[in-house]
Enzyme design. Structure first.
Site, short mmCIF file in Angstrom:
data_model
loop_
_atom_site.label_atom_id
_atom_site.label_comp_id
_atom_site.label_asym_id
_atom_site.label_seq_id
_atom_site.Cartn_x
_atom_site.Cartn_y
_atom_site.Cartn_z
N CYS A 194 3.17 8.49 1.46
CA CYS A 194 3.55 7.59 2.55
C CYS A 194 3.83 6.21 1.96
O CYS A 194 2.93 5.56 1.43
CB CYS A 194 2.41 7.54 3.56
SG CYS A 194 2.70 6.40 4.91
N GLU A 204 0.83 -1.19 0.00
CA GLU A 204 0.00 0.00 0.00
C GLU A 204 0.87 1.24 0.00
O GLU A 204 1.93 1.27 0.60
CB GLU A 204 -0.84 0.03 1.28
CG GLU A 204 -1.84 -1.07 1.30
CD GLU A 204 -2.50 -1.17 2.66
OE1 GLU A 204 -2.69 -0.14 3.31
OE2 GLU A 204 -2.80 -2.30 3.04
N CYS A 218 -1.99 1.90 7.77
CA CYS A 218 -1.24 0.76 8.31
C CYS A 218 -1.66 -0.62 7.82
O CYS A 218 -2.00 -1.49 8.59
CB CYS A 218 -1.36 0.77 9.83
SG CYS A 218 -1.22 2.39 10.51
N CYS A 259 -0.92 -2.63 15.15
CA CYS A 259 -0.65 -2.36 13.74
C CYS A 259 -1.06 -3.54 12.86
O CYS A 259 -0.74 -4.69 13.14
CB CYS A 259 0.84 -2.07 13.56
SG CYS A 259 1.30 -1.69 11.87
N CYS A 299 3.91 -4.98 16.21
CA CYS A 299 3.29 -4.13 17.24
C CYS A 299 1.81 -4.51 17.37
O CYS A 299 1.15 -4.81 16.36
CB CYS A 299 3.41 -2.66 16.87
SG CYS A 299 5.12 -2.12 16.64
N CYS A 356 5.61 -7.19 8.00
CA CYS A 356 6.55 -6.58 8.95
C CYS A 356 6.86 -7.59 10.05
O CYS A 356 6.00 -8.36 10.45
CB CYS A 356 5.92 -5.33 9.56
SG CYS A 356 7.02 -4.42 10.66
N1 SAH Z 1 7.91 0.59 11.34
C1 SAH Z 1 7.97 2.01 11.36
C2 SAH Z 1 7.18 2.68 10.26
C3 SAH Z 1 5.81 2.15 9.92
S1 SAH Z 1 4.50 2.46 11.05
C4 SAH Z 1 7.55 2.53 12.72
O1 SAH Z 1 7.20 1.74 13.57
O2 SAH Z 1 7.65 3.72 12.94
C5 SAH Z 1 4.19 4.17 10.89
C6 SAH Z 1 3.48 4.76 12.09
O3 SAH Z 1 2.10 4.33 12.13
C7 SAH Z 1 4.11 4.31 13.41
O4 SAH Z 1 4.24 5.36 14.30
C8 SAH Z 1 3.11 3.30 13.87
O5 SAH Z 1 3.24 3.08 15.23
C9 SAH Z 1 1.78 3.93 13.44
N2 SAH Z 1 0.65 3.03 13.52
C10 SAH Z 1 0.63 1.71 13.30
N3 SAH Z 1 -0.61 1.20 13.52
C11 SAH Z 1 -1.39 2.24 13.87
C12 SAH Z 1 -2.77 2.37 14.20
N4 SAH Z 1 -3.58 1.32 14.24
N5 SAH Z 1 -3.22 3.60 14.52
C13 SAH Z 1 -2.40 4.67 14.49
N6 SAH Z 1 -1.11 4.62 14.16
C14 SAH Z 1 -0.60 3.41 13.88
#
Ligand code: SAH
Length: 343
Positions: A104, A91, A332, A118, A115, A111
């Protein structure tokens, strides 16, 4: 494998000369690709027929398939799902701002960081994206949506610092005059906090914007939502950020998603101010995007204001991210997951 979308001017010149094609053709080819959106050798009519045939055979142009496109009702956010040669999809999101268009990008398929909040990691890590596949995410917007590009953020699927070499080559490539000619100050790399790679990034001599996904004011809480916190502590992350600022002069941004009843209580705000206080940084608060079924919810407006207000009062530079694209599943990895579920 040779890939036209991973080549800069010098690479392409060398490739052409080896095949008996005149060096100056490199400029024409890059002009076709980066200025005129021409992505087929046969349409590059300034090149002699023979050269076009050689190139079509030895350097095939593989443009990804547009597997899905979603536009927000206000048209300010457009999301593409691109399918590469091996059937993998990524995406990429375009956000139109008053100052220009920002894209973006994804850096990996899936990944490994996993997390809790995510969607990107839900089906695990598949593979790194190549330099060319990152360039193609930008070119796809040129081809399907609009030409202008102001900035690039590596905040899509994947952990860019776990695909370090390709990501750095990509950023250097799009900086070049013959490609996108984008300033490093208009590029942002977001990381979950891979400390050794952050240290290495600081030594590259590039004034890139670094964003770090913090999401918690202490290691215990952070470990409960980000497994990567088992390996890298906040102390080590902040030391790496301080060094990044010293070396590059670029202020680091901390992303902090706000999750109801978890990390945005007043006690968390207080801990966060002690953790970050005295640093020249910015906190970017983002209400968690909860339309993916993980049991983490966004706090009320009142709770959000209380959290951000407390930090502001105590001198922390904090902004609430303007949300774009929630209604088109722009966050995400959601679009990719939806498609995989359908299949
Ligand atoms: N792996 C990198 C970049 C990708 S995620 C990182 O962790 O920074 C990009 C951003 O989106 C990160 O800050 C991540 O924590 C956030 N993100 C992921 N899932 C999310 C969600 N469900 N709601 C809001 N932000 C989210």
């Amino acid at each position: 494998m040779n890939d036209i979308f991973a080549m800069n001017r010098a690479d392409l010149q060398a490739f052409l000369v080896e095949r008996g094609i005149k060096k100056f053709r490199a400029d024409q080819i890059l002009h076709y690709i980066y200025k005129q959106n021409v992505f087929s050798w046969h349409e590059m009519t300034l090149l002699p027929q023979g050269d076009r045939e050689t190139l079509a055979g030895e350097l095939p142009i593989c443009f990804p398939v547009l597997a899905d496109i979603q536009k927000a009702p206000d048209d300010n956010t457009v999301k593409l799902l691109l399918e590469f040669y091996d059937g993998q999809t990524v995406e990429t999101v375009l956000m139109k701002h008053a100052y220009g268009n920002s894209v973006c990008l994804s850096s990996q398929v899936g990944c490994a960081v996993n997390c809790a909040f995510c969607a990107s990691a839900k089906n695990g890590f598949i593979r790194n994206l190549t330099v060319g596949e990152m360039v193609l995410q930008l070119l796809a917007f040129r081809k399907y949506v609009t030409a202008g590009l102001h900035s690039v953020v590596l905040m899509g699927t994947g952990e860019p610092l776990l695909n370090y070499d390709n990501v750095l080559s990509f950023l250097r490539l799009i900086h070049e005059k013959d490609t996108f000619y984008l300033g490093y100050r208009n590029m942002t790399l977001s990381t979950s906090g891979i400390v050794p790679a952050m240290e290495r990034l600081a030594t590259e001599g590039l004034p890139l914007n670094l964003a770090v996904s913090l999401h918690a004011p202490n290691d215990n809480l952070r470990r409960s939502i980000m497994p990567v916190a088992d390996t890298y502590t906040l102390k080590n992350i902040l030391t790496a950020c301080d060094r990044y600022f010293d070396r590059t002069g670029r202020k680091v941004t901390f992303e902090y998603i706000l999750i109801k009843d978890l990390n945005c209580t007043l006690a968390c705000a207080d801990e966060l101010r002690h953790l970050l206080g005295g640093r020249n940084i910015l906190v970017n608060a983002i209400p968690v995007n909860d339309n993916y079924d993980v049991g983490l919810c966004r706090p009320s407006q009142k709770e959000i204001r209380r959290f951000t207000g407390y930090l502001k009062e105590h001198g922390i530079n904090i902004t609430l991210r303007r949300e774009m694209g929630g209604n088109i599943q722009a966050a995400c990895g959601q679009l990719r997951i939806k498609r995989m579920q359908k299949q």
